[in-house]
Design a protein around this motif. Structure first.
Motif, PDB file in Angstrom:
ATOM      1  N   ARG A 235       0.886  -1.158   0.000  1.00  0.00           N
ATOM      2  CA  ARG A 235       0.000   0.000   0.000  1.00  0.00           C
ATOM      3  C   ARG A 235       0.925   1.209   0.000  1.00  0.00           C
ATOM      4  N   LEU A 236       0.777   2.036  -0.985  1.00  0.00           N
ATOM      5  CA  LEU A 236       1.672   3.174  -1.154  1.00  0.00           C
ATOM      6  C   LEU A 236       1.225   4.340  -0.291  1.00  0.00           C
ATOM      7  N   HIS A 237       2.185   4.941   0.386  1.00  0.00           N
ATOM      8  CA  HIS A 237       1.953   6.137   1.196  1.00  0.00           C
ATOM      9  C   HIS A 237       3.028   7.139   0.803  1.00  0.00           C
ATOM     10  N   ILE A 238       2.612   8.308   0.378  1.00  0.00           N
ATOM     11  CA  ILE A 238       3.572   9.328  -0.036  1.00  0.00           C
ATOM     12  C   ILE A 238       3.739  10.323   1.100  1.00  0.00           C
ATOM     13  N   GLU A 239       4.974  10.578   1.437  1.00  0.00           N
ATOM     14  CA  GLU A 239       5.286  11.531   2.489  1.00  0.00           C
ATOM     15  C   GLU A 239       6.094  12.663   1.875  1.00  0.00           C
ATOM     16  N   LEU A 240       5.655  13.883   2.108  1.00  0.00           N
ATOM     17  CA  LEU A 240       6.356  15.036   1.575  1.00  0.00           C
ATOM     18  C   LEU A 240       7.108  15.742   2.701  1.00  0.00           C
ATOM     19  N   GLU A 241       8.295  16.193   2.389  1.00  0.00           N
ATOM     20  CA  GLU A 241       9.110  16.911   3.354  1.00  0.00           C
ATOM     21  C   GLU A 241       9.356  18.305   2.805  1.00  0.00           C
ATOM     22  N   ASP A 242       9.086  19.309   3.601  1.00  0.00           N
ATOM     23  CA  ASP A 242       9.276  20.692   3.183  1.00  0.00           C
ATOM     24  C   ASP A 242      10.764  21.038   3.273  1.00  0.00           C
ATOM     25  N   VAL A 243      11.355  21.349   2.138  1.00  0.00           N
ATOM     26  CA  VAL A 243      12.792  21.673   2.101  1.00  0.00           C
ATOM     27  C   VAL A 243      12.972  23.086   1.536  1.00  0.00           C
ATOM     28  N   LYS A 244      12.290  24.023   2.114  1.00  0.00           N
ATOM     29  CA  LYS A 244      12.357  25.403   1.650  1.00  0.00           C
ATOM     30  C   LYS A 244      13.800  25.882   1.586  1.00  0.00           C
ATOM     31  N   ALA A 245      14.106  26.533   0.489  1.00  0.00           N
ATOM     32  CA  ALA A 245      15.459  27.072   0.304  1.00  0.00           C
ATOM     33  C   ALA A 245      15.636  28.290   1.219  1.00  0.00           C
ATOM     34  N   ALA A 246      16.824  28.387   1.751  1.00  0.00           N
ATOM     35  CA  ALA A 246      17.105  29.506   2.684  1.00  0.00           C
ATOM     36  C   ALA A 246      17.315  30.798   1.935  1.00  0.00           C
TER      37      ALA A 246
END
Length: 95
Positions: A84-95
């Motif tokens: 079962r696929l679960h997509i996790e997103l990580e916020d990697v905002k540029a500085a």
């Protein structure tokens, strides 16, 4: 000489961040699927049938030929393998 460092090998290989993200996702899926297939202890013919693939296509997967598989195709194969696929997103905002 100027030395560049990268967070992953895909960041080094890809031309864009989006391409690197796609390659990373495909590699993660491919590795998980390969491990699942190894757990089955089936012949390639039987494993291919179980996944709805041809034997040559399964062989490409088992050999890690990432360039032969789209993200969409790997999602479908993962589902056929019982994931079962679960997509996790990580916020990697540029500085």
């Amino acid at each position: 000489m100027n030395v560049e460092t990268f967070d992953s090998v895909f960041d080094a290989l890809a031309d864009t961040q989006a391409e690197a993200a796609n390659m990373t996702a495909r590699a993660d899926l491919l590795l998980a699927i390969r491990e699942r297939i190894k757990e089955w202890n089936l012949t390639q013919e039987d494993a291919a049938a179980r996944l709805g693939l041809t034997r040559p296509r399964l062989n490409d997967l088992m050999r890690g030929k990432l360039d032969k598989f789209s993200l969409d195709a790997l999602v479908n194969i993962a589902a056929a393998a019982g994931f079962r696929l679960h997509i996790e997103l990580e916020d990697v905002k540029a500085a």
